[in-house]
Each structure stands twice: as C-alpha cells, then as structure tokens.
Design a protein around this motif. Sequence first.
Motif, short mmCIF file in Angstrom:
data_model
loop_
_atom_site.label_atom_id
_atom_site.label_comp_id
_atom_site.label_asym_id
_atom_site.label_seq_id
_atom_site.Cartn_x
_atom_site.Cartn_y
_atom_site.Cartn_z
N MET A 1 -12.30 3.27 -1.29
CA MET A 1 -11.21 3.79 -2.12
C MET A 1 -11.20 3.10 -3.48
O MET A 1 -11.05 3.76 -4.53
N THR A 2 -11.39 1.78 -3.47
CA THR A 2 -11.40 1.04 -4.73
C THR A 2 -12.55 1.48 -5.63
O THR A 2 -12.38 1.70 -6.83
N ALA A 3 -13.73 1.62 -5.02
CA ALA A 3 -14.89 2.05 -5.80
C ALA A 3 -14.70 3.47 -6.33
O ALA A 3 -15.08 3.77 -7.47
N GLY A 4 -14.12 4.35 -5.51
CA GLY A 4 -13.90 5.72 -5.97
C GLY A 4 -12.91 5.79 -7.11
O GLY A 4 -13.14 6.50 -8.10
N LEU A 5 -11.83 5.04 -7.01
CA LEU A 5 -10.84 5.03 -8.09
C LEU A 5 -11.41 4.39 -9.34
O LEU A 5 -11.12 4.81 -10.47
N ALA A 6 -12.23 3.36 -9.16
CA ALA A 6 -12.87 2.73 -10.32
C ALA A 6 -13.83 3.70 -11.01
O ALA A 6 -13.98 3.67 -12.23
N ARG A 7 -14.46 4.57 -10.22
CA ARG A 7 -15.35 5.57 -10.81
C ARG A 7 -14.56 6.55 -11.68
O ARG A 7 -15.08 7.09 -12.66
N LEU A 8 -13.32 6.77 -11.34
CA LEU A 8 -12.49 7.70 -12.10
C LEU A 8 -11.81 7.03 -13.29
O LEU A 8 -11.37 7.71 -14.21
N ALA B 1 0.82 -1.21 0.00
CA ALA B 1 0.00 0.00 0.00
C ALA B 1 0.85 1.26 0.00
O ALA B 1 0.36 2.35 -0.33
N LEU B 2 2.14 1.13 0.32
CA LEU B 2 3.04 2.27 0.25
C LEU B 2 3.08 2.88 -1.15
O LEU B 2 3.38 4.07 -1.31
N ALA B 3 2.80 2.07 -2.17
CA ALA B 3 2.79 2.59 -3.55
C ALA B 3 1.78 3.71 -3.71
O ALA B 3 1.94 4.60 -4.56
N LEU B 4 0.75 3.72 -2.87
CA LEU B 4 -0.28 4.76 -2.98
C LEU B 4 0.24 6.13 -2.56
O LEU B 4 -0.35 7.15 -2.91
N THR B 5 1.33 6.17 -1.81
CA THR B 5 1.89 7.46 -1.41
C THR B 5 2.43 8.22 -2.62
O THR B 5 2.49 9.45 -2.60
N VAL B 6 2.83 7.48 -3.65
CA VAL B 6 3.29 8.11 -4.90
C VAL B 6 2.15 8.24 -5.88
O VAL B 6 1.91 9.31 -6.46
N LEU B 7 1.40 7.15 -6.04
CA LEU B 7 0.30 7.16 -7.01
C LEU B 7 -0.78 8.16 -6.63
O LEU B 7 -1.46 8.72 -7.50
N GLY B 8 -0.94 8.41 -5.33
CA GLY B 8 -1.97 9.34 -4.89
C GLY B 8 -1.75 10.74 -5.42
O GLY B 8 -2.71 11.46 -5.74
N ARG C 1 -5.18 4.51 -12.77
CA ARG C 1 -5.38 3.07 -13.01
C ARG C 1 -4.53 2.24 -12.06
O ARG C 1 -5.01 1.25 -11.49
N LYS C 2 -3.28 2.62 -11.89
CA LYS C 2 -2.39 1.85 -11.02
C LYS C 2 -2.85 1.94 -9.56
O LYS C 2 -2.82 0.94 -8.83
N ALA C 3 -3.28 3.11 -9.13
CA ALA C 3 -3.78 3.26 -7.77
C ALA C 3 -5.02 2.40 -7.56
O ALA C 3 -5.22 1.81 -6.49
N SER C 4 -5.85 2.33 -8.59
CA SER C 4 -7.05 1.50 -8.50
C SER C 4 -6.69 0.03 -8.31
O SER C 4 -7.31 -0.68 -7.50
N LEU C 5 -5.67 -0.44 -9.01
CA LEU C 5 -5.24 -1.83 -8.88
C LEU C 5 -4.65 -2.10 -7.50
O LEU C 5 -4.89 -3.15 -6.90
N VAL C 6 -3.87 -1.15 -6.99
CA VAL C 6 -3.28 -1.33 -5.65
C VAL C 6 -4.37 -1.37 -4.59
O VAL C 6 -4.36 -2.22 -3.69
N ALA C 7 -5.34 -0.46 -4.67
CA ALA C 7 -6.43 -0.44 -3.70
C ALA C 7 -7.26 -1.72 -3.79
O ALA C 7 -7.67 -2.28 -2.76
N ALA C 8 -7.50 -2.20 -5.01
CA ALA C 8 -8.26 -3.45 -5.17
C ALA C 8 -7.50 -4.62 -4.57
O ALA C 8 -8.09 -5.52 -3.94
#
Length: 294
Positions: A278-285, A216-223, A235-242
Amino acid sequence: LRARLDENARPENRAYKYDYFRDNCATRVRDAIDAAVGGRVRAGARGGGRLTLRGQALRMTAGYLPLYVALDLVLGPDVDLPIDRWTETFIPEELEHVLAEVTVPATAGEQPLVVHTTELFHPRRAPPLAVPPSRGGAFFLCGLAGGLVFFLLAVGSWASRPMLLRAGLRALFGLLVVGVGLAAGFVGCFLVYLWIGTDHVVAHRNQNILICAPFALALTVLGFGVLLGRPGATRKASLVAAAALVTTVLAGLVKIGLLRHQENGALIAFFLPVWLGMTAGLARLWPRGGFRAS
C-alpha cells in the motif's frame, strides 16, 4: 462432591464472571472434584503444560479460521508464558488426561480416581489438533498477494490508456485502501479498549496494536480521496500507510526481546507486505499529485 455442586448451583453462585482460561465450565468441575479428593488433582498437575494458553486456544479453533484469527489478534503476551498442567485443564480434554492419573486412598491402598469411562456423545467433526498449526508461511503468502495487488493497481492506474480502465483501477485501489484502513483501524481501537477499558488481562499490553494501528482508521476517509484522485488525500494516505508500515516493523523488532515476547509472527508476516504494498502504491501516485488525469 455433591455438597460442592449444590453450593455452586445456588442463585448467588451459578451466575459468575466467565473467564475463558481461568474460570469456565471445565475449571468449575475441576475445582469441585479437587476439593472432594483433598487437592489430589492439583497436586498431580504441577508439571509443566504441553502448550501455552495461546497454543491451546489456537489448536482448538484451528478448524474455523475466522475465530482462529480473531483469538490470535486479541490475545496479548500473557498467554504466551509457560503454564502448568493445572492451568491447561481449562479445556475438558486436558482435564480428562489429568483426572486419569489421579489416585485416591482406598482400603486396599491407592486406587485410580477414574476406573471406567463412557462416551456419551461422539461429535461428527474431526478431533481437535494436538498442537496448533504453523500458518506463518500461508499468512505471508496471503499478505504478499495483497501487497502486490495494491502496487499493481497503482501502477496500472498510470500505465493504462483507456480512460474507463484507469477509472476502474483507481476506484478499486481506493476502495481497498478504505477497507484495509477500516479493518486494521477498528481492530487496533478495539485492542486499545480491551487494554484500558476492561479487566481482560489476557488482552492487555497487546503488541498487535502496532500491526493494526488505531490511526489506520484515517484511511477510511483518505481512501475516498485517493479514489477521486485528490492530491492532498493521496499524500496524507501515503504518510498514514508508511506510519503503519513503520509500526509493523517495530512489532517485529520488539520480538528481539525488548518487551515480553508475544507469539504474533504469523500476523506480522501477513501485515508487513500489505502495508508495504500500500505504501509503495501510494508513493507511486504521489509524484504527480494523485492519479493520472483522464
């Protein structure tokens, strides 16, 4: 007893490797008294304990939420095993109860080891709870609120027409992704370190690694990429959250009995809706490659 205490106070003995559960200030007193009375303390404490080690730790820290949550996160399944009363005496209060039941031989037969007690200090705080609080419902509601915030921010970033409002919602969503990723990823990495890099056995095999996944540390950059509306980062953040959502579900399935049971239901109840939101929100985007263009 005096000889035992003198031996413990020697320079080579007074500095020792502290263990919160097995070798602390209370257990040192317990062992000294037990040796002085020929093992009668241990013999009288063979029955089953009231709580597990986790239960004792959480009831003692229930009044200070940050420490309560931290202990619940770092303690692994070993502290959820049944224990005896002897093991429970790592807490002075429990040691007091055990010592009150010990008897020793005297000229007139058996007599209590403790014949009189005096309170030397009375704390201003409330006494600790007898059992740990049940906070699963409260944790779930907090997690549900967090998940809804993620989803509503994502929806609002598309539906809002004023450019400034869209930009604000976008920034807040991205920053929350960074914050949750940093917190969860750091905890996950710390739990891995405790497992493979230390001899703190009470933290080994911690199933909370599935809830706070190190990746989940990857989200600190992808965010930050999400904040800037970059499609690839979204897209990458969505995959990490999922993936974090999947591992949290797996942590719940583990409780069925595939591995040693760990009491982390309240933590799962919190993180599951957070990762889901978070996953649903990123998927919406995701469908339009990121946030709506200004």
